[in-house]
Design a protein around this motif. Structure first.
Motif, PDB file in Angstrom:
ATOM      1  N   ASP A  93       0.791  -1.269   0.140  1.00  0.00           N
ATOM      2  CA  ASP A  93      -0.070   0.055   0.112  1.00  0.00           C
ATOM      3  C   ASP A  93       0.874   1.160  -0.057  1.00  0.00           C
ATOM      4  O   ASP A  93       0.383   2.377   0.168  1.00  0.00           O
ATOM      5  CB  ASP A  93      -1.045   0.105   1.256  1.00  0.00           C
ATOM      6  N   ASP A  94       2.197   1.154   0.188  1.00  0.00           N
ATOM      7  CA  ASP A  94       3.005   2.119   0.176  1.00  0.00           C
ATOM      8  C   ASP A  94       3.396   2.594  -1.338  1.00  0.00           C
ATOM      9  O   ASP A  94       3.678   1.782  -2.221  1.00  0.00           O
ATOM     10  CB  ASP A  94       4.320   1.841   0.896  1.00  0.00           C
ATOM     11  N   CYS A  95       4.116   3.609  -1.515  1.00  0.00           N
ATOM     12  CA  CYS A  95       4.875   4.021  -2.690  1.00  0.00           C
ATOM     13  C   CYS A  95       6.225   3.552  -2.460  1.00  0.00           C
ATOM     14  O   CYS A  95       6.913   3.790  -1.518  1.00  0.00           O
ATOM     15  CB  CYS A  95       5.057   5.287  -3.065  1.00  0.00           C
ATOM     16  N   THR A  96       6.933   2.654  -3.394  1.00  0.00           N
ATOM     17  CA  THR A  96       8.068   1.925  -3.202  1.00  0.00           C
ATOM     18  C   THR A  96       8.913   1.887  -4.253  1.00  0.00           C
ATOM     19  O   THR A  96       8.610   2.037  -5.411  1.00  0.00           O
ATOM     20  CB  THR A  96       7.938   0.447  -2.732  1.00  0.00           C
ATOM     21  N   SER A  97      10.271   1.600  -4.240  1.00  0.00           N
ATOM     22  CA  SER A  97      11.215   1.220  -5.044  1.00  0.00           C
ATOM     23  C   SER A  97      12.192   0.076  -4.403  1.00  0.00           C
ATOM     24  O   SER A  97      12.445   0.122  -3.182  1.00  0.00           O
ATOM     25  CB  SER A  97      12.457   2.337  -5.242  1.00  0.00           C
ATOM     26  N   GLY A  98      12.518  -0.595  -5.472  1.00  0.00           N
ATOM     27  CA  GLY A  98      13.700  -1.600  -5.144  1.00  0.00           C
ATOM     28  C   GLY A  98      15.089  -0.769  -4.737  1.00  0.00           C
ATOM     29  O   GLY A  98      15.286   0.266  -5.475  1.00  0.00           O
ATOM     30  N   ASP A  99      15.774  -1.272  -3.742  1.00  0.00           N
ATOM     31  CA  ASP A  99      16.995  -0.512  -3.481  1.00  0.00           C
ATOM     32  C   ASP A  99      18.231  -1.656  -3.121  1.00  0.00           C
ATOM     33  O   ASP A  99      18.132  -2.519  -2.400  1.00  0.00           O
ATOM     34  CB  ASP A  99      16.763   0.305  -2.034  1.00  0.00           C
ATOM     35  N   ILE A 104      32.663  -1.846  -1.002  1.00  0.00           N
ATOM     36  CA  ILE A 104      33.899  -2.695  -0.987  1.00  0.00           C
ATOM     37  C   ILE A 104      34.737  -2.044   0.022  1.00  0.00           C
ATOM     38  O   ILE A 104      34.788  -0.751  -0.023  1.00  0.00           O
ATOM     39  CB  ILE A 104      34.773  -2.293  -2.466  1.00  0.00           C
ATOM     40  N   ALA A 105      35.132  -2.857   0.977  1.00  0.00           N
ATOM     41  CA  ALA A 105      35.919  -2.155   2.060  1.00  0.00           C
ATOM     42  C   ALA A 105      36.962  -1.304   2.071  1.00  0.00           C
ATOM     43  O   ALA A 105      36.906  -0.260   2.443  1.00  0.00           O
ATOM     44  CB  ALA A 105      36.318  -3.571   2.895  1.00  0.00           C
ATOM     45  N   SER A 106      37.830  -1.668   0.913  1.00  0.00           N
ATOM     46  CA  SER A 106      38.855  -0.856   0.641  1.00  0.00           C
ATOM     47  C   SER A 106      38.556   0.471  -0.088  1.00  0.00           C
ATOM     48  O   SER A 106      39.517   1.181  -0.451  1.00  0.00           O
ATOM     49  CB  SER A 106      40.093  -1.578  -0.129  1.00  0.00           C
ATOM     50  N   GLU A 107      37.327   0.747  -0.404  1.00  0.00           N
ATOM     51  CA  GLU A 107      37.066   1.953  -1.472  1.00  0.00           C
ATOM     52  C   GLU A 107      36.054   2.747  -0.600  1.00  0.00           C
ATOM     53  O   GLU A 107      35.104   2.008  -0.091  1.00  0.00           O
ATOM     54  CB  GLU A 107      36.457   1.423  -2.698  1.00  0.00           C
ATOM     55  N   PRO A 108      36.202   4.026  -0.701  1.00  0.00           N
ATOM     56  CA  PRO A 108      35.132   5.104  -0.195  1.00  0.00           C
ATOM     57  C   PRO A 108      33.887   4.868  -0.571  1.00  0.00           C
ATOM     58  O   PRO A 108      33.774   4.762  -1.962  1.00  0.00           O
ATOM     59  CB  PRO A 108      35.943   6.389  -0.168  1.00  0.00           C
ATOM     60  N   GLY A 109      32.839   5.147   0.164  1.00  0.00           N
ATOM     61  CA  GLY A 109      31.470   5.226  -0.331  1.00  0.00           C
ATOM     62  C   GLY A 109      30.978   3.935  -0.860  1.00  0.00           C
ATOM     63  O   GLY A 109      31.609   2.979  -0.262  1.00  0.00           O
ATOM     64  N   SER A 110      29.944   3.982  -1.527  1.00  0.00           N
ATOM     65  CA  SER A 110      29.225   2.788  -2.166  1.00  0.00           C
ATOM     66  C   SER A 110      28.795   2.914  -3.186  1.00  0.00           C
ATOM     67  O   SER A 110      28.708   3.971  -3.902  1.00  0.00           O
ATOM     68  CB  SER A 110      28.238   2.336  -0.935  1.00  0.00           C
ATOM     69  N   TYR A 111      28.403   1.893  -3.923  1.00  0.00           N
ATOM     70  CA  TYR A 111      27.739   1.675  -5.154  1.00  0.00           C
ATOM     71  C   TYR A 111      26.126   1.312  -5.065  1.00  0.00           C
ATOM     72  O   TYR A 111      26.053   0.274  -4.657  1.00  0.00           O
ATOM     73  CB  TYR A 111      28.447   0.932  -6.093  1.00  0.00           C
ATOM     74  N   ALA A 112      25.307   2.165  -5.433  1.00  0.00           N
ATOM     75  CA  ALA A 112      23.813   1.994  -5.108  1.00  0.00           C
ATOM     76  C   ALA A 112      22.926   2.382  -6.301  1.00  0.00           C
ATOM     77  O   ALA A 112      23.176   3.212  -7.185  1.00  0.00           O
ATOM     78  CB  ALA A 112      23.534   2.954  -3.975  1.00  0.00           C
ATOM     79  N   ALA A 113      21.811   1.580  -6.166  1.00  0.00           N
ATOM     80  CA  ALA A 113      20.920   1.998  -7.341  1.00  0.00           C
ATOM     81  C   ALA A 113      19.566   1.759  -6.617  1.00  0.00           C
ATOM     82  O   ALA A 113      19.381   1.105  -5.717  1.00  0.00           O
ATOM     83  CB  ALA A 113      20.992   1.041  -8.612  1.00  0.00           C
ATOM     84  N   ARG A 114      18.498   2.631  -7.183  1.00  0.00           N
ATOM     85  CA  ARG A 114      17.245   2.421  -6.779  1.00  0.00           C
ATOM     86  C   ARG A 114      16.382   2.516  -7.952  1.00  0.00           C
ATOM     87  O   ARG A 114      16.433   3.037  -8.976  1.00  0.00           O
ATOM     88  CB  ARG A 114      16.639   3.741  -5.869  1.00  0.00           C
ATOM     89  N   THR A 115      15.351   1.461  -8.169  1.00  0.00           N
ATOM     90  CA  THR A 115      14.438   1.379  -9.165  1.00  0.00           C
ATOM     91  C   THR A 115      13.465   2.545  -9.371  1.00  0.00           C
ATOM     92  O   THR A 115      13.362   3.265  -8.165  1.00  0.00           O
ATOM     93  CB  THR A 115      13.546   0.038  -9.353  1.00  0.00           C
ATOM     94  N   SER A 116      12.576   2.596 -10.052  1.00  0.00           N
ATOM     95  CA  SER A 116      11.632   3.786 -10.377  1.00  0.00           C
ATOM     96  C   SER A 116      10.500   3.666  -9.341  1.00  0.00           C
ATOM     97  O   SER A 116       9.962   2.657  -8.660  1.00  0.00           O
ATOM     98  CB  SER A 116      10.780   3.702 -11.652  1.00  0.00           C
ATOM     99  N   LYS A 117       9.835   4.787  -8.799  1.00  0.00           N
ATOM    100  CA  LYS A 117       8.920   4.670  -8.064  1.00  0.00           C
ATOM    101  C   LYS A 117       7.590   4.262  -8.437  1.00  0.00           C
ATOM    102  O   LYS A 117       7.050   4.595  -9.352  1.00  0.00           O
ATOM    103  CB  LYS A 117       8.885   6.304  -7.399  1.00  0.00           C
ATOM    104  N   ARG A 118       7.036   3.114  -7.512  1.00  0.00           N
ATOM    105  CA  ARG A 118       5.948   2.605  -7.851  1.00  0.00           C
ATOM    106  C   ARG A 118       4.724   2.874  -6.834  1.00  0.00           C
ATOM    107  O   ARG A 118       5.000   2.912  -5.649  1.00  0.00           O
ATOM    108  CB  ARG A 118       5.947   1.164  -7.880  1.00  0.00           C
ATOM    109  N   CYS A 119       3.543   3.315  -6.935  1.00  0.00           N
ATOM    110  CA  CYS A 119       2.622   3.761  -6.383  1.00  0.00           C
ATOM    111  C   CYS A 119       1.479   2.917  -6.148  1.00  0.00           C
ATOM    112  O   CYS A 119       1.082   2.410  -7.618  1.00  0.00           O
ATOM    113  CB  CYS A 119       2.202   5.175  -6.086  1.00  0.00           C
TER     114      CYS A 119
END
Length: 119
Positions: A93-99, A104-119
């Motif tokens: 019943d929420d608006c959602t995205s896959g996330d 990688i431990a030796s690298e700063p930050g992270s690599y992320a993606a989120r799918t389109s918003k579905r309501c």
């Protein structure tokens, strides 16, 4: 499919991609099961990245815009696996995205993606 993922689950929304620089390293999707009335986050790590034998931590789930939180979260550490399903999220019943986020431990930050918003 992974244990705990209902057999009738199908993809909803777009497929998104996580990049490490210019290299596509993972696909992120969201699935919905009418039978179980749940959503699932899903990550597929590309073979071209896995072939580098770089261990990574991975988090996958369903982002709820209504609750501003990640639900159905599953985390895996020091992995070289290819396929990851989140846990079932009671977010139909929420608006959602896959996330999905790959770190990688030796690298700063992270690599992320989120799918389109579905309501």
């Amino acid at each position: 499919m992974e244990a705990g993922v209902c057999a009738d689950a199908y993809q909803i929304g777009t497929t998104s991609y996580a990049y490490r620089g210019t290299e596509q390293i993972a696909s992120v999707k969201q699935f919905y099961s009418p039978e179980c009335d749940e959503n699932y986050g899903y990550v597929w790590v590309w073979k071209s990245f896995l072939d580098k034998k770089i261990k990574f931590d991975l988090q996958v789930g369903v982002w709820s815009y209504d609750r501003s939180t990640l639900l159905g979260v599953r985390r895996e550490y020091d992995s070289l696996n290819q396929e990851f399903w989140g846990n079932g999220a009671d977010t139909v019943d929420d608006c959602t995205s896959g996330d999905g986020t790959l770190t990688i431990a030796s690298e700063p930050g992270s690599y992320a993606a989120r799918t389109s918003k579905r309501c």
